[in-house]
Design an enzyme around this catalytic site. Sequence first.
Site, PDB file in Angstrom:
ATOM      1  N   ARG A 108      44.686   0.391   6.246  1.00 14.81           N
ATOM      2  CA  ARG A 108      46.004   0.877   6.660  1.00 14.81           C
ATOM      3  C   ARG A 108      46.665  -0.011   7.687  1.00 14.81           C
ATOM      4  NH1 ARG A 108      45.347   6.704   5.473  1.00 14.81           N
ATOM      5  NH2 ARG A 108      47.264   7.775   6.005  1.00 14.81           N
ATOM      6  N   ARG A 136      52.346  21.694   0.548  1.00 18.05           N
ATOM      7  CA  ARG A 136      50.894  21.788   0.706  1.00 18.05           C
ATOM      8  C   ARG A 136      50.530  22.447   2.038  1.00 18.05           C
ATOM      9  NH1 ARG A 136      47.352  16.447   0.612  1.00 18.05           N
ATOM     10  NH2 ARG A 136      48.341  16.199   2.619  1.00 18.05           N
ATOM     11  N   ARG A 166      45.800  21.930   6.792  1.00 18.56           N
ATOM     12  CA  ARG A 166      45.840  20.622   7.473  1.00 18.56           C
ATOM     13  C   ARG A 166      46.902  20.672   8.553  1.00 18.56           C
ATOM     14  NH1 ARG A 166      45.503  15.211   3.795  1.00 18.56           N
ATOM     15  NH2 ARG A 166      46.574  14.356   5.609  1.00 18.56           N
ATOM     16  N   ARG A 221      54.131  10.447  10.439  1.00 21.47           N
ATOM     17  CA  ARG A 221      53.166   9.761   9.560  1.00 21.47           C
ATOM     18  C   ARG A 221      53.876   8.719   8.706  1.00 21.47           C
ATOM     19  NH1 ARG A 221      50.700  14.921   6.816  1.00 21.47           N
ATOM     20  NH2 ARG A 221      49.679  13.478   5.366  1.00 21.47           N
ATOM     21  N   LYS A 270      47.491   9.848  -3.540  1.00 22.19           N
ATOM     22  CA  LYS A 270      46.259   9.045  -3.531  1.00 22.19           C
ATOM     23  C   LYS A 270      45.034   9.921  -3.805  1.00 22.19           C
ATOM     24  CE  LYS A 270      46.986   7.463   0.697  1.00 22.19           C
ATOM     25  NZ  LYS A 270      48.272   8.104   1.059  1.00 22.19           N
TER      26      LYS A 270
HETATM   27  P1  AP5 Z   1      47.742  13.902  -2.290  1.00 22.48           P
HETATM   28  O1  AP5 Z   1      47.071  13.552  -3.552  1.00 22.48           O
HETATM   29  O2  AP5 Z   1      46.978  14.632  -1.273  1.00 22.48           O
HETATM   30  O3  AP5 Z   1      48.401  12.597  -1.632  1.00 22.48           O
HETATM   31  P2  AP5 Z   1      47.805  11.585  -0.586  1.00 22.48           P
HETATM   32  O4  AP5 Z   1      48.515  10.311  -0.800  1.00 22.48           O
HETATM   33  O5  AP5 Z   1      46.309  11.588  -0.676  1.00 22.48           O
HETATM   34  O6  AP5 Z   1      48.319  12.298   0.730  1.00 22.48           O
HETATM   35  P3  AP5 Z   1      47.608  12.488   2.126  1.00 22.48           P
HETATM   36  O7  AP5 Z   1      48.258  13.622   2.804  1.00 22.48           O
HETATM   37  O8  AP5 Z   1      46.140  12.510   1.978  1.00 22.48           O
HETATM   38  O9  AP5 Z   1      48.103  11.197   2.809  1.00 22.48           O
HETATM   39  P4  AP5 Z   1      47.762  10.517   4.124  1.00 22.48           P
HETATM   40  O10 AP5 Z   1      47.645   9.114   3.738  1.00 22.48           O
HETATM   41  O11 AP5 Z   1      48.749  10.846   5.166  1.00 22.48           O
HETATM   42  O12 AP5 Z   1      46.439  11.248   4.621  1.00 22.48           O
HETATM   43  P5  AP5 Z   1      45.007  10.719   4.980  1.00 22.48           P
HETATM   44  O13 AP5 Z   1      44.097  11.842   4.791  1.00 22.48           O
HETATM   45  O14 AP5 Z   1      44.730   9.437   4.346  1.00 22.48           O
HETATM   46  O15 AP5 Z   1      49.058  14.699  -2.683  1.00 22.48           O
HETATM   47  C1  AP5 Z   1      49.900  15.276  -1.707  1.00 22.48           C
HETATM   48  C2  AP5 Z   1      50.469  16.585  -2.251  1.00 22.48           C
HETATM   49  O16 AP5 Z   1      51.317  16.305  -3.362  1.00 22.48           O
HETATM   50  C3  AP5 Z   1      49.398  17.556  -2.773  1.00 22.48           C
HETATM   51  O17 AP5 Z   1      49.781  18.863  -2.486  1.00 22.48           O
HETATM   52  C4  AP5 Z   1      49.394  17.301  -4.288  1.00 22.48           C
HETATM   53  O18 AP5 Z   1      48.996  18.413  -5.017  1.00 22.48           O
HETATM   54  C5  AP5 Z   1      50.859  16.964  -4.536  1.00 22.48           C
HETATM   55  N1  AP5 Z   1      51.035  16.034  -5.660  1.00 22.48           N
HETATM   56  C6  AP5 Z   1      50.231  14.986  -6.024  1.00 22.48           C
HETATM   57  N2  AP5 Z   1      50.721  14.347  -7.093  1.00 22.48           N
HETATM   58  C7  AP5 Z   1      51.870  14.985  -7.427  1.00 22.48           C
HETATM   59  C8  AP5 Z   1      52.841  14.786  -8.457  1.00 22.48           C
HETATM   60  N3  AP5 Z   1      52.729  13.804  -9.354  1.00 22.48           N
HETATM   61  N4  AP5 Z   1      53.908  15.629  -8.493  1.00 22.48           N
HETATM   62  C9  AP5 Z   1      54.037  16.635  -7.593  1.00 22.48           C
HETATM   63  N5  AP5 Z   1      53.137  16.874  -6.587  1.00 22.48           N
HETATM   64  C10 AP5 Z   1      52.077  16.060  -6.516  1.00 22.48           C
HETATM   65  O19 AP5 Z   1      45.189  10.454   6.553  1.00 22.48           O
HETATM   66  C11 AP5 Z   1      45.390  11.501   7.477  1.00 22.48           C
HETATM   67  C12 AP5 Z   1      45.348  10.938   8.879  1.00 22.48           C
HETATM   68  O20 AP5 Z   1      44.048  10.395   9.145  1.00 22.48           O
HETATM   69  C13 AP5 Z   1      46.309   9.774   9.168  1.00 22.48           C
HETATM   70  O21 AP5 Z   1      47.593  10.235   9.535  1.00 22.48           O
HETATM   71  C14 AP5 Z   1      45.595   9.053  10.309  1.00 22.48           C
HETATM   72  O22 AP5 Z   1      45.780   9.727  11.531  1.00 22.48           O
HETATM   73  C15 AP5 Z   1      44.126   9.206   9.929  1.00 22.48           C
HETATM   74  N6  AP5 Z   1      43.637   8.070   9.109  1.00 22.48           N
HETATM   75  C16 AP5 Z   1      43.173   8.139   7.828  1.00 22.48           C
HETATM   76  N7  AP5 Z   1      42.818   6.908   7.401  1.00 22.48           N
HETATM   77  C17 AP5 Z   1      43.059   6.056   8.420  1.00 22.48           C
HETATM   78  C18 AP5 Z   1      42.931   4.645   8.563  1.00 22.48           C
HETATM   79  N8  AP5 Z   1      42.467   3.879   7.568  1.00 22.48           N
HETATM   80  N9  AP5 Z   1      43.289   4.092   9.759  1.00 22.48           N
HETATM   81  C19 AP5 Z   1      43.747   4.860  10.766  1.00 22.48           C
HETATM   82  N10 AP5 Z   1      43.913   6.194  10.684  1.00 22.48           N
HETATM   83  C20 AP5 Z   1      43.574   6.793   9.521  1.00 22.48           C
HETATM   84 MG    MG Z   2      44.757  11.880   0.745  1.00 16.67          MG
END
Ligand code: AP5
Ligand code: MG
Length: 194
Positions: free
Chosen positions: A89, A128, A134, A146, A14
Amino acid sequence: MFNVILFGPPGSGKGTQSEKLIAKYGLKHLSTGDLLRSEIANQTPLGLEAKKIMDKGQLVPDEVVIGMISSALDANPNVPGFLFDGFPRTSSQAEALDKLLDLKKTSINIMLALDVSEEEIVNRLLKRGETSGRSDDNNEGIIRARITEYHAKTAVVADYYRKFNKVSMVRGEGSVDEIFNSLCKEIDKKNKEY
Ligand code: AP5
Ligand code: MG
């Protein structure tokens, strides 16, 4: 306005794809994960509370993230549209977002849902975790938590938008550029209808 939700499990790409999409379409990127990590970095009371929950791989309370999104929408009155990443979410977050957008006389145009296998996700996030700093990435147990949280509370959000015919599924494995092209195709198709 043209408003997009980029949806998918943790590590589905994402954040990576958001960067490219906002550059191409001029949308304002709103990532609740990034907003929470900035609260943590600034050591605000909200950030300190959120960190405890995020470090367990659980979702922070709906009120907290809905409040953050509401402020961000108000702070950006003149953008061509928003790209929501990692939000909504839960079903409650989806309903709250609809109401907030309704107040602004706009709505979600499309949900792009990235489809990535669980093994690929775990591999990406562990990799990562070696460099990201992180604290929710460097432990397979937390990554699995997660993913469990995603299946328990988040996957249903796609059903919510499916009822309104707004969901486009996109294969989230392959090269970053291939996936980006597929996402753009879906947006451009929707843009024509709209
Ligand atoms: P990346 O692009 O970072 O993927 P992502 O989907 O953004 O992954 P996140 O780790 O950000 O997901 P998340 O949803 O758990 O985290 P968030 O910050 O939202 O890519 C991931 C990796 O893969 C990178 O190293 C990238 O380089 C690699 N990659 C990308 N594309 C690739 C490809 N095509 N091939 C190979 N490799 C590739 O949430 C974190 C925490 O915050 C949650 O657990 C929760 O506690 C809290 N939180 C956030 N939002 C909410 C909400 N709305 N409600 C409640 N809690 C929330
Ligand atoms: Mg993200």
